[in-house]
Design a protein around this motif. Sequence first.
Motif, PDB file in Angstrom:
ATOM      1  N   MET A 192     -95.674  48.357  42.539  1.00 50.41           N
ATOM      2  CA  MET A 192     -94.789  49.506  42.680  1.00 50.41           C
ATOM      3  C   MET A 192     -94.585  49.930  44.125  1.00 50.41           C
ATOM      4  O   MET A 192     -93.556  50.474  44.478  1.00 50.41           O
ATOM      5  N   GLY A 193     -95.573  49.703  44.962  1.00 47.19           N
ATOM      6  CA  GLY A 193     -95.465  50.159  46.344  1.00 47.19           C
ATOM      7  C   GLY A 193     -94.706  49.203  47.256  1.00 47.19           C
ATOM      8  O   GLY A 193     -94.528  49.495  48.427  1.00 47.19           O
ATOM      9  N   LEU A 194     -94.302  48.052  46.743  1.00 46.81           N
ATOM     10  CA  LEU A 194     -93.572  47.095  47.578  1.00 46.81           C
ATOM     11  C   LEU A 194     -92.072  47.184  47.294  1.00 46.81           C
ATOM     12  O   LEU A 194     -91.642  47.691  46.273  1.00 46.81           O
ATOM     13  N   THR A 223     -88.807  50.711  47.819  1.00 51.62           N
ATOM     14  CA  THR A 223     -89.891  50.380  46.897  1.00 51.62           C
ATOM     15  C   THR A 223     -89.371  50.459  45.459  1.00 51.62           C
ATOM     16  O   THR A 223     -88.529  51.296  45.146  1.00 51.62           O
TER      17      THR A 223
END
Lengths: 365, 504
Positions: free
Chosen positions: B351-353, B399
């Motif tokens: 999720m953070g990428l 993101t």
Amino acid sequence: MSNQATELAAPQRLNSLRRGLFRWESGLVIVLLAVIVFGAGEVPDFLGSTNLFHVGLNSGEIGIMALPMLLIIITGEIDLSVASMLGLSGAVAGVMFEAGTGIWPAILVALAVGAAGGFLNGFLVARFGLPSIAVTIGTLGLFRGIALIILAPRTVTGFPTWFTSIGTTPVPGTPLSVSILIFFILAILTAVVLQRTGLGRAIYASGLQPEAAEFAGIRVRRIKLWLFVLSGVVCALAGLLFTAKNASVTYNAGTGLELTVVAIVLFGGASIFGGRGTIVGLVLSLAVIGFVQQEITQLPASATIQGIKPQLQQIIVGALLVLSVIVPGRGAALRRLLRRAGSPKRTAGAQNPDVHTSEVTTSGR
Amino acid sequence: MPVDASDARPVLELERATKSFGAVRAIVDGTITLYRGEAHALVGENGAGKSTLVKILAGVHAPDSGDLRVDGIDVHFRGPADARDAGIAVIYQEPTLFPDLTVAENIFMGRQPVRAGRRIDRRAMNSAATEIFTRLGVVLDPDRQARGLSVADQQLVEIAKALSLNAQVLVMDEPTAALTNVEVDRLFGVVSTLRSHGAAVLFISHRLEEVFEACQRVTIMRDGAFVRTDPIEMLTVGDVITAMVGRKLDTMFPKTPSHPGDVVLEVRGLSRTGIFSDISFQVRRGELVSLAGLVGAGRSEVARAIFGIDHATAGSVTVDGKPLRLGDPLAAMAAGIALVPEDRRQQGLVMGLGIDRNVGLASLRRLRRRGLIPRSAERLLAEDWARRLQLKFARLTDTVSTLSGGNQQKVVLGKWLARDPRILIVDEPTRGIDVGTKAEVHRMLDDLTSQGIAVLMISSELPEVLGMSDRILVLREGRLVAEIGGSDATETSVMRAATGQEAA
């Protein structure tokens, strides 16, 4: 989609520019400049080559150890045994040299011991899923204990001049110590790995969301294992440089340095929860701490701090460590603060998408 | 209790609210009116602005403009606490309770009744909790730890908490997404109890059948704007869908006749102790085979074992006649298997990428040129798939957590299709995504099979299983109990096999 993309392009670009300005690294640049300006004003010949050489000399091993530490912290683990491995490596090399094996076999065996120690850490973490903080606190004691057994209470000296000169003379034509030069080379390699290779992508993904990484065919545990081995070898190398610098070996060399190393990584913008961190931040953070320490030692004798210089250094490292952990999502927090200052209408309860994103990132573990 | 909308005063009104995040206009016209004693559905595609509207009601976001009135009085919430004090409570899909505290402690967190000396009066607290549960018509032990409660029970705790705070408006954000049918029925019972006590319930759901079952009125949103509010009996499911997507969907299940080729995937006697045993089946080129069954029947676990995330304890898998090394996702990927997992947020995406990084994550080796990954190659790959899948996004580096559920699922699909798989396993491919995207996913699966890809689909939605499959394999308690041809299958025949009714 293309419609939407063009429609949003202009403000988005502005946004990303603003975001770039308020990155954690940008803050570090400002802090670094302030530290240098202060030093240049207070310490005679602060930017002279002798002083710069000493900054590099004192920061080299710490920076070298911080590189694998950064990778390990990005995957969401930690290696607290680094300083003990530095000590053990020196002790092994010292004992072998003393026994007459010559310097090269001593160096090779010390590096091999580093690999073995790192493998032990990695094996316990990756194979058995033990928390790395517990494992490496254990090996922190273990490695130092072995160094004590094979060396203490002796001090080994008498290394060849070419070896000890590594720690006393700059690289010809530069003010750089050999250790800081090695750091720069390794830092560039690490940056390339992190930003431009599949391994780098895998390291970030492993820290942000290990389960999703595994579902994408990334061997998370294997990567962690080899990062710990790498850390062991690199710390052994740092131990050899440390030995050369001091021209002697004692079992307690570098005691307590693990905290400085962790502080540099976190102050450089890495998240203790994994998934975030850059080499640029780490280099800046190392420079800030290196220059600050040099300033403390070089400040003209003033009665107030003269007697407490070493303690002051520890306090500063400790403060930076705490600072970089207590301000969560620091870049985002800074942006939010500035934005809020810019638009007073925004109420306290309001959140913006940035905050949400950073929450998602940190809760990824 | 009938809703008398004509002369009653609305308990909550939101009129022409707007809310933007930077350049993204999340809501351009947020309008909704709630009356006491009604269950009111809020529907719309993902990204239609439902969540933002809920957050405005909950005091999480302050609207940029527009009016919010509670009992006819203008209010401006400065935070969730203000909304709570005004009698608005939000029950989220996955409640966050304190796992180590008891049910009653969770309900009265921070407001525990105290005896002399400021000691918590546990007995008074437990009896108050029991009283609320009785009022709701449910049975739950107030003295048990919250840890281990089912999602449904956790929601009940949240509802009880809301009641203890005298909430007049209960907002339920996708409450049924993680519930079993029995639990959904119980929840609907609670909703009607709440209504009869004069509360207004705002119910957000993608499952239109539930909307029609439980609600009296429905408000439809599209692209951040109010479309219409109507009594439910004046609408058909088709009307609602048309209003949601702004066009008539040709068909939900665009299944074209398939021409299965050679066997690509063969599973023989696959077992995992205690989870599933002796699973054998084949999937052919160009064929879509479904694994049906109840939640917990072992369908996802079979998929995980084929893909190598879990170790099978017995049996074999062959791809094109070649045995596959089990327990190794990389081997499965090399053999041409792709798995779109059940849990998008934990397993499907990082999720953070960014979108680009996520699309490239399963293709790192293919993207590599002389040991390095060129940024341009990664971007091209992501651009290509974003276009093919009609992904809605602002920048490829955003993101994926900023995307709606349907768009997130497209990223997961893109990530795997980028590998040109021969066998695509999709686990609940349309869970939690809106009808428009759902139809797109179905069309995509149909395209893939006509290109000769073998698709193995796991789905809990019977209409999807019936509408898309060439063959249906039914699992019950870890065993393969039936194989039904796609055209012969009916809801009854699949459910009978899944529940074991045919033996009785």
